[in-house]
Design a protein around this motif. Structure first.
Motif, PDB file in Angstrom:
ATOM      1  N   PHE A  15      44.411  46.458  35.612  1.00  0.00           N
ATOM      2  CA  PHE A  15      44.148  45.078  34.727  1.00  0.00           C
ATOM      3  C   PHE A  15      42.746  45.025  34.465  1.00  0.00           C
ATOM      4  N   GLY A  16      42.353  44.193  33.592  1.00  0.00           N
ATOM      5  CA  GLY A  16      40.991  44.203  33.171  1.00  0.00           C
ATOM      6  C   GLY A  16      40.440  42.707  33.729  1.00  0.00           C
ATOM      7  N   ILE A  17      39.087  42.833  33.973  1.00  0.00           N
ATOM      8  CA  ILE A  17      38.512  41.512  34.797  1.00  0.00           C
ATOM      9  C   ILE A  17      37.163  41.137  34.167  1.00  0.00           C
ATOM     10  N   LEU A  18      36.797  39.817  34.009  1.00  0.00           N
ATOM     11  CA  LEU A  18      35.843  39.297  33.311  1.00  0.00           C
ATOM     12  C   LEU A  18      35.605  38.140  34.241  1.00  0.00           C
ATOM     13  N   LEU A  19      34.137  38.229  34.662  1.00  0.00           N
ATOM     14  CA  LEU A  19      33.609  37.135  35.497  1.00  0.00           C
ATOM     15  C   LEU A  19      32.377  36.595  34.797  1.00  0.00           C
ATOM     16  N   THR A  20      32.415  35.174  34.727  1.00  0.00           N
ATOM     17  CA  THR A  20      31.205  34.514  34.132  1.00  0.00           C
ATOM     18  C   THR A  20      30.668  33.467  35.080  1.00  0.00           C
ATOM     19  N   ASP A  21      29.525  33.230  34.863  1.00  0.00           N
ATOM     20  CA  ASP A  21      29.084  31.831  35.362  1.00  0.00           C
ATOM     21  C   ASP A  21      28.603  31.041  34.407  1.00  0.00           C
ATOM     22  N   GLY A  22      28.886  31.252  33.068  1.00  0.00           N
ATOM     23  CA  GLY A  22      28.472  30.476  31.971  1.00  0.00           C
ATOM     24  C   GLY A  22      27.259  30.774  31.340  1.00  0.00           C
ATOM     25  N   GLN A  23      26.477  31.553  31.890  1.00  0.00           N
ATOM     26  CA  GLN A  23      25.240  32.193  31.288  1.00  0.00           C
ATOM     27  C   GLN A  23      25.247  33.800  31.385  1.00  0.00           C
ATOM     28  N   MET A  27      50.171  40.710  26.122  1.00  0.00           N
ATOM     29  CA  MET A  27      49.143  40.720  27.150  1.00  0.00           C
ATOM     30  C   MET A  27      48.963  39.505  27.898  1.00  0.00           C
ATOM     31  N   GLU A  28      49.141  39.631  29.195  1.00  0.00           N
ATOM     32  CA  GLU A  28      49.063  38.092  29.928  1.00  0.00           C
ATOM     33  C   GLU A  28      47.782  38.237  30.351  1.00  0.00           C
ATOM     34  N   LYS A  29      47.204  36.773  30.642  1.00  0.00           N
ATOM     35  CA  LYS A  29      46.034  36.585  31.024  1.00  0.00           C
ATOM     36  C   LYS A  29      46.100  35.174  31.867  1.00  0.00           C
ATOM     37  N   THR A  30      45.004  35.238  32.821  1.00  0.00           N
ATOM     38  CA  THR A  30      44.885  33.944  33.455  1.00  0.00           C
ATOM     39  C   THR A  30      43.326  33.792  33.810  1.00  0.00           C
ATOM     40  N   LEU A  31      43.183  32.570  33.846  1.00  0.00           N
ATOM     41  CA  LEU A  31      41.695  31.964  33.992  1.00  0.00           C
ATOM     42  C   LEU A  31      41.643  31.128  35.155  1.00  0.00           C
ATOM     43  N   ASN A  32      40.673  31.501  36.035  1.00  0.00           N
ATOM     44  CA  ASN A  32      40.662  30.661  37.404  1.00  0.00           C
ATOM     45  C   ASN A  32      38.993  30.271  37.562  1.00  0.00           C
ATOM     46  N   ARG A  33      38.883  29.122  38.001  1.00  0.00           N
ATOM     47  CA  ARG A  33      37.730  28.808  38.421  1.00  0.00           C
ATOM     48  C   ARG A  33      37.313  28.992  39.882  1.00  0.00           C
ATOM     49  N   ILE A  34      36.280  29.560  40.266  1.00  0.00           N
ATOM     50  CA  ILE A  34      36.327  30.025  41.684  1.00  0.00           C
ATOM     51  C   ILE A  34      34.945  29.385  42.106  1.00  0.00           C
ATOM     52  N   HIS A  35      34.753  29.182  43.451  1.00  0.00           N
ATOM     53  CA  HIS A  35      33.314  28.839  44.034  1.00  0.00           C
ATOM     54  C   HIS A  35      33.034  29.893  45.168  1.00  0.00           C
ATOM     55  N   THR A  64      29.512  27.767  40.294  1.00  0.00           N
ATOM     56  CA  THR A  64      30.921  27.922  39.731  1.00  0.00           C
ATOM     57  C   THR A  64      31.111  29.047  38.807  1.00  0.00           C
ATOM     58  N   TYR A  65      31.980  29.789  39.110  1.00  0.00           N
ATOM     59  CA  TYR A  65      32.301  31.303  38.153  1.00  0.00           C
ATOM     60  C   TYR A  65      33.598  31.032  37.595  1.00  0.00           C
ATOM     61  N   PHE A  66      33.909  31.618  36.629  1.00  0.00           N
ATOM     62  CA  PHE A  66      35.359  31.849  35.848  1.00  0.00           C
ATOM     63  C   PHE A  66      35.617  33.117  36.016  1.00  0.00           C
ATOM     64  N   LEU A  67      36.909  33.265  36.465  1.00  0.00           N
ATOM     65  CA  LEU A  67      37.462  34.867  36.722  1.00  0.00           C
ATOM     66  C   LEU A  67      38.702  34.660  35.845  1.00  0.00           C
ATOM     67  N   GLN A  68      38.596  35.707  34.809  1.00  0.00           N
ATOM     68  CA  GLN A  68      39.714  36.038  33.782  1.00  0.00           C
ATOM     69  C   GLN A  68      40.293  37.353  34.138  1.00  0.00           C
ATOM     70  N   ILE A  69      41.709  37.073  34.334  1.00  0.00           N
ATOM     71  CA  ILE A  69      42.359  38.459  34.815  1.00  0.00           C
ATOM     72  C   ILE A  69      43.294  38.831  33.450  1.00  0.00           C
ATOM     73  N   SER A  70      43.297  40.086  32.911  1.00  0.00           N
ATOM     74  CA  SER A  70      44.130  40.429  31.827  1.00  0.00           C
ATOM     75  C   SER A  70      45.287  41.763  32.203  1.00  0.00           C
ATOM     76  N   TRP A  71      46.515  41.685  31.998  1.00  0.00           N
ATOM     77  CA  TRP A  71      47.141  42.684  32.278  1.00  0.00           C
ATOM     78  C   TRP A  71      48.224  42.805  31.277  1.00  0.00           C
ATOM     79  N   GLU A  72      48.921  44.228  31.340  1.00  0.00           N
ATOM     80  CA  GLU A  72      49.957  44.469  30.236  1.00  0.00           C
ATOM     81  C   GLU A  72      51.223  44.439  30.930  1.00  0.00           C
ATOM     82  N   LYS A  73      51.600  45.149  31.854  1.00  0.00           N
ATOM     83  CA  LYS A  73      52.892  44.990  32.363  1.00  0.00           C
ATOM     84  C   LYS A  73      52.816  44.395  33.452  1.00  0.00           C
ATOM     85  N   ASP A  74      52.300  44.753  34.704  1.00  0.00           N
ATOM     86  CA  ASP A  74      51.982  43.838  35.833  1.00  0.00           C
ATOM     87  C   ASP A  74      50.703  44.602  36.307  1.00  0.00           C
ATOM     88  N   LEU A  75      49.946  43.851  37.488  1.00  0.00           N
ATOM     89  CA  LEU A  75      48.756  44.109  37.933  1.00  0.00           C
ATOM     90  C   LEU A  75      48.746  45.453  38.613  1.00  0.00           C
TER      91      LEU A  75
END
Length: 89
Positions: free
Chosen positions: A32-40, A1-9, A17-28
């Protein structure tokens, strides 16, 4: 599984500031899975291949082009900084 994590405003709250994680198996394009957090708080979900196809059709765009745009907006990170706006609601 591949994952990326990006900071977004998000334009809806540029001081935050939020952090956006995208995860996928073959291609988008196969979903894909998506996770968004603001730290809280964190929000998670999945986007299916059917939803991607439906959204591409709604935008009158072929699926391959739509998936390329998704990659640029969600995965590319610094390369696409400032080219895409995010709104949190």
């Amino acid at each position: 599984m591949e994952k990326t994590l990006n900071r977004i405003h998000p334009v809806s709250d540029p001081e935050s500031t939020y952090f956006l994680q995208i995860s996928w198996e073959k291609d988008l394009g196969t979903g894909f899975g998506i996770l968004l957090t603001d730290g809280q708080c964190a929000w998670a979900g999945t986007v299916s291949e059917a939803e991607i196809s439906r959204e591409a059709a709604d935008m009158e765009m072929n699926k391959e082009k739509y998936v390329e745009e998704l990659k640029k907006a969600l995965v590319a990170g610094e390369e696409s900084a400032g080219k895409y706006n995010f709104v949190i609601s």
